[in-house]
Motif scaffolding. Structure first.
Motif, PDB file in Angstrom:
ATOM      1  N   LEU A 199      10.846  69.886-101.062  1.00  0.00           N
ATOM      2  CA  LEU A 199      10.820  70.988-100.106  1.00  0.00           C
ATOM      3  C   LEU A 199      12.120  71.769-100.210  1.00  0.00           C
ATOM      4  O   LEU A 199      13.203  71.218-100.018  1.00  0.00           O
ATOM      5  N   ASN A 200      12.003  73.066-100.535  1.00  0.00           N
ATOM      6  CA  ASN A 200      13.181  73.921-100.659  1.00  0.00           C
ATOM      7  C   ASN A 200      13.259  74.840 -99.446  1.00  0.00           C
ATOM      8  O   ASN A 200      12.485  75.776 -99.317  1.00  0.00           O
ATOM      9  N   LEU A 201      14.199  74.557 -98.561  1.00  0.00           N
ATOM     10  CA  LEU A 201      14.433  75.366 -97.369  1.00  0.00           C
ATOM     11  C   LEU A 201      15.806  76.032 -97.430  1.00  0.00           C
ATOM     12  O   LEU A 201      16.351  76.437 -96.414  1.00  0.00           O
ATOM     13  N   GLY A 202      16.345  76.156 -98.625  1.00  0.00           N
ATOM     14  CA  GLY A 202      17.704  76.646 -98.803  1.00  0.00           C
ATOM     15  C   GLY A 202      17.948  78.070 -98.347  1.00  0.00           C
ATOM     16  O   GLY A 202      19.008  78.383 -97.829  1.00  0.00           O
ATOM     17  N   PHE A 203      16.976  78.939 -98.525  1.00  0.00           N
ATOM     18  CA  PHE A 203      17.196  80.352 -98.218  1.00  0.00           C
ATOM     19  C   PHE A 203      16.088  80.915 -97.338  1.00  0.00           C
ATOM     20  O   PHE A 203      15.635  82.035 -97.537  1.00  0.00           O
ATOM     21  N   VAL A 204      15.640  80.134 -96.378  1.00  0.00           N
ATOM     22  CA  VAL A 204      14.571  80.577 -95.484  1.00  0.00           C
ATOM     23  C   VAL A 204      15.117  80.747 -94.065  1.00  0.00           C
ATOM     24  O   VAL A 204      16.192  80.254 -93.733  1.00  0.00           O
ATOM     25  N   HIS A 205      14.359  81.432 -93.234  1.00  0.00           N
ATOM     26  CA  HIS A 205      14.719  81.596 -91.827  1.00  0.00           C
ATOM     27  C   HIS A 205      14.747  80.220 -91.166  1.00  0.00           C
ATOM     28  O   HIS A 205      13.976  79.330 -91.518  1.00  0.00           O
ATOM     29  N   HIS A 206      15.620  80.033 -90.185  1.00  0.00           N
ATOM     30  CA  HIS A 206      15.770  78.714 -89.557  1.00  0.00           C
ATOM     31  C   HIS A 206      14.487  78.222 -88.893  1.00  0.00           C
ATOM     32  O   HIS A 206      14.297  77.029 -88.713  1.00  0.00           O
ATOM     33  N   ASP A 207      13.575  79.128 -88.549  1.00  0.00           N
ATOM     34  CA  ASP A 207      12.298  78.702 -87.961  1.00  0.00           C
ATOM     35  C   ASP A 207      11.496  77.836 -88.923  1.00  0.00           C
ATOM     36  O   ASP A 207      10.782  76.926 -88.507  1.00  0.00           O
ATOM     37  N   TYR A 208      11.603  78.103 -90.226  1.00  0.00           N
ATOM     38  CA  TYR A 208      10.893  77.285 -91.211  1.00  0.00           C
ATOM     39  C   TYR A 208      11.496  75.883 -91.295  1.00  0.00           C
ATOM     40  O   TYR A 208      10.785  74.911 -91.524  1.00  0.00           O
ATOM     41  N   ASN A 209      12.795  75.776 -91.107  1.00  0.00           N
ATOM     42  CA  ASN A 209      13.422  74.455 -91.065  1.00  0.00           C
ATOM     43  C   ASN A 209      12.822  73.642 -89.928  1.00  0.00           C
ATOM     44  O   ASN A 209      12.469  72.482 -90.096  1.00  0.00           O
ATOM     45  N   ASP A 210      12.690  74.268 -88.776  1.00  0.00           N
ATOM     46  CA  ASP A 210      12.105  73.581 -87.629  1.00  0.00           C
ATOM     47  C   ASP A 210      10.630  73.263 -87.877  1.00  0.00           C
ATOM     48  O   ASP A 210      10.168  72.166 -87.577  1.00  0.00           O
ATOM     49  N   GLN A 211       9.891  74.197 -88.437  1.00  0.00           N
ATOM     50  CA  GLN A 211       8.461  73.999 -88.677  1.00  0.00           C
ATOM     51  C   GLN A 211       8.195  72.811 -89.595  1.00  0.00           C
ATOM     52  O   GLN A 211       7.304  72.009 -89.348  1.00  0.00           O
ATOM     53  N   PHE A 212       8.976  72.681 -90.659  1.00  0.00           N
ATOM     54  CA  PHE A 212       8.723  71.613 -91.618  1.00  0.00           C
ATOM     55  C   PHE A 212       9.413  70.297 -91.277  1.00  0.00           C
ATOM     56  O   PHE A 212       8.902  69.231 -91.607  1.00  0.00           O
ATOM     57  N   LEU A 213      10.555  70.340 -90.639  1.00  0.00           N
ATOM     58  CA  LEU A 213      11.300  69.109 -90.400  1.00  0.00           C
ATOM     59  C   LEU A 213      11.002  68.457 -89.053  1.00  0.00           C
ATOM     60  O   LEU A 213      11.232  67.269 -88.878  1.00  0.00           O
ATOM     61  N   ASN A 214      10.478  69.206 -88.118  1.00  0.00           N
ATOM     62  CA  ASN A 214      10.174  68.668 -86.789  1.00  0.00           C
ATOM     63  C   ASN A 214       8.906  67.823 -86.859  1.00  0.00           C
ATOM     64  O   ASN A 214       7.841  68.316 -87.207  1.00  0.00           O
ATOM     65  N   ASP A 215       9.008  66.551 -86.512  1.00  0.00           N
ATOM     66  CA  ASP A 215       7.851  65.659 -86.631  1.00  0.00           C
ATOM     67  C   ASP A 215       6.753  65.959 -85.617  1.00  0.00           C
ATOM     68  O   ASP A 215       5.653  65.438 -85.726  1.00  0.00           O
ATOM     69  N   LYS A 216       7.015  66.813 -84.651  1.00  0.00           N
ATOM     70  CA  LYS A 216       5.979  67.246 -83.703  1.00  0.00           C
ATOM     71  C   LYS A 216       5.153  68.396 -84.278  1.00  0.00           C
ATOM     72  O   LYS A 216       4.118  68.759 -83.733  1.00  0.00           O
ATOM     73  N   LYS A 217       5.618  68.960 -85.398  1.00  0.00           N
ATOM     74  CA  LYS A 217       4.937  70.091 -86.027  1.00  0.00           C
ATOM     75  C   LYS A 217       4.418  69.767 -87.423  1.00  0.00           C
ATOM     76  O   LYS A 217       3.433  70.358 -87.863  1.00  0.00           O
ATOM     77  N   ALA A 218       5.090  68.868 -88.132  1.00  0.00           N
ATOM     78  CA  ALA A 218       4.688  68.545 -89.506  1.00  0.00           C
ATOM     79  C   ALA A 218       4.932  67.068 -89.794  1.00  0.00           C
ATOM     80  O   ALA A 218       5.894  66.478 -89.308  1.00  0.00           O
ATOM     81  N   HIS A 219       4.042  66.516 -90.596  1.00  0.00           N
ATOM     82  CA  HIS A 219       4.190  65.125 -91.044  1.00  0.00           C
ATOM     83  C   HIS A 219       4.355  65.154 -92.558  1.00  0.00           C
ATOM     84  O   HIS A 219       3.481  65.631 -93.276  1.00  0.00           O
ATOM     85  N   LEU A 220       5.501  64.673 -93.035  1.00  0.00           N
ATOM     86  CA  LEU A 220       5.836  64.706 -94.462  1.00  0.00           C
ATOM     87  C   LEU A 220       6.082  63.279 -94.955  1.00  0.00           C
ATOM     88  O   LEU A 220       7.219  62.872 -95.176  1.00  0.00           O
ATOM     89  N   PRO A 221       5.037  62.498 -95.143  1.00  0.00           N
ATOM     90  CA  PRO A 221       5.217  61.076 -95.444  1.00  0.00           C
ATOM     91  C   PRO A 221       5.848  60.768 -96.798  1.00  0.00           C
ATOM     92  O   PRO A 221       6.398  59.688 -96.986  1.00  0.00           O
ATOM     93  N   ARG A 222       5.790  61.705 -97.749  1.00  0.00           N
ATOM     94  CA  ARG A 222       6.322  61.438 -99.090  1.00  0.00           C
ATOM     95  C   ARG A 222       7.501  62.323 -99.474  1.00  0.00           C
ATOM     96  O   ARG A 222       7.892  62.355-100.634  1.00  0.00           O
ATOM     97  N   LEU A 223       8.072  63.023 -98.523  1.00  0.00           N
ATOM     98  CA  LEU A 223       9.198  63.907 -98.829  1.00  0.00           C
ATOM     99  C   LEU A 223      10.403  63.084 -99.286  1.00  0.00           C
ATOM    100  O   LEU A 223      10.909  62.251 -98.547  1.00  0.00           O
ATOM    101  N   THR A 224      10.845  63.323-100.527  1.00  0.00           N
ATOM    102  CA  THR A 224      11.993  62.585-101.059  1.00  0.00           C
ATOM    103  C   THR A 224      13.094  63.495-101.588  1.00  0.00           C
ATOM    104  O   THR A 224      14.206  63.034-101.823  1.00  0.00           O
ATOM    105  N   LYS A 225      12.789  64.787-101.788  1.00  0.00           N
ATOM    106  CA  LYS A 225      13.791  65.731-102.295  1.00  0.00           C
ATOM    107  C   LYS A 225      13.743  66.994-101.449  1.00  0.00           C
ATOM    108  O   LYS A 225      12.667  67.510-101.154  1.00  0.00           O
ATOM    109  N   SER A 226      14.921  67.490-101.092  1.00  0.00           N
ATOM    110  CA  SER A 226      14.953  68.697-100.276  1.00  0.00           C
ATOM    111  C   SER A 226      16.222  69.497-100.538  1.00  0.00           C
ATOM    112  O   SER A 226      17.256  68.937-100.900  1.00  0.00           O
ATOM    113  N   THR A 227      16.109  70.798-100.333  1.00  0.00           N
ATOM    114  CA  THR A 227      17.248  71.707-100.372  1.00  0.00           C
ATOM    115  C   THR A 227      17.307  72.393 -99.015  1.00  0.00           C
ATOM    116  O   THR A 227      16.293  72.893 -98.531  1.00  0.00           O
TER     117      THR A 227
END
Length: 106
Positions: free
Chosen positions: A30-58
């Motif tokens: 998951l590359n969140l390096g140059f996105v609006h902070h709302d996308y960080n919340d959308q993907f990283l917040n466990d109340k909004k997204a479940h990422l069971p295999r996420l192992t690499k991120s920016t």
């Protein structure tokens, strides 16, 4: 088969729209390096997204601080725990102790 599923429902009690958790069962990078902070919340917040295999991120470190409330928000910790490779923009070498509680696999 789609990689994510989402279901929006109208709550009849208060007529507000709410979303269920979106699951990304095959997402490992998951590359969140140059996105609006709302996308960080959308993907990283466990109340909004479940990422069971996420192992690499920016990520952008300053946006990460904002979204995690300086690494005190439990809702973000769950999706960060399994990350084994983290690229941070800008490059920072010294992190708070709470940072490592979020990223246990680093």
């Amino acid at each position: 088969m789609p990689q994510s599923s989402i279901s929006n429902k109208l709550n009849s009690n208060d007529n507000q729209l709410y979303s269920k958790i979106i699951e990304y069962p095959y997402l490992i990078l998951l590359n969140l390096g140059f996105v609006h902070h709302d996308y960080n919340d959308q993907f990283l917040n466990d109340k909004k997204a479940h990422l069971p295999r996420l192992t690499k991120s920016t990520v952008n470190y300053y946006k990460l601080i904002t979204v995690t409330k300086n690494f005190t928000s439990d809702g973000i910790r769950v999706n960060c725990m399994k990350v084994k490779q983290l690229n941070i923009n800008p490059k920072i070498r010294i992190f708070s102790e709470d940072f490592y509680v979020y990223f246990l696999s680093l």
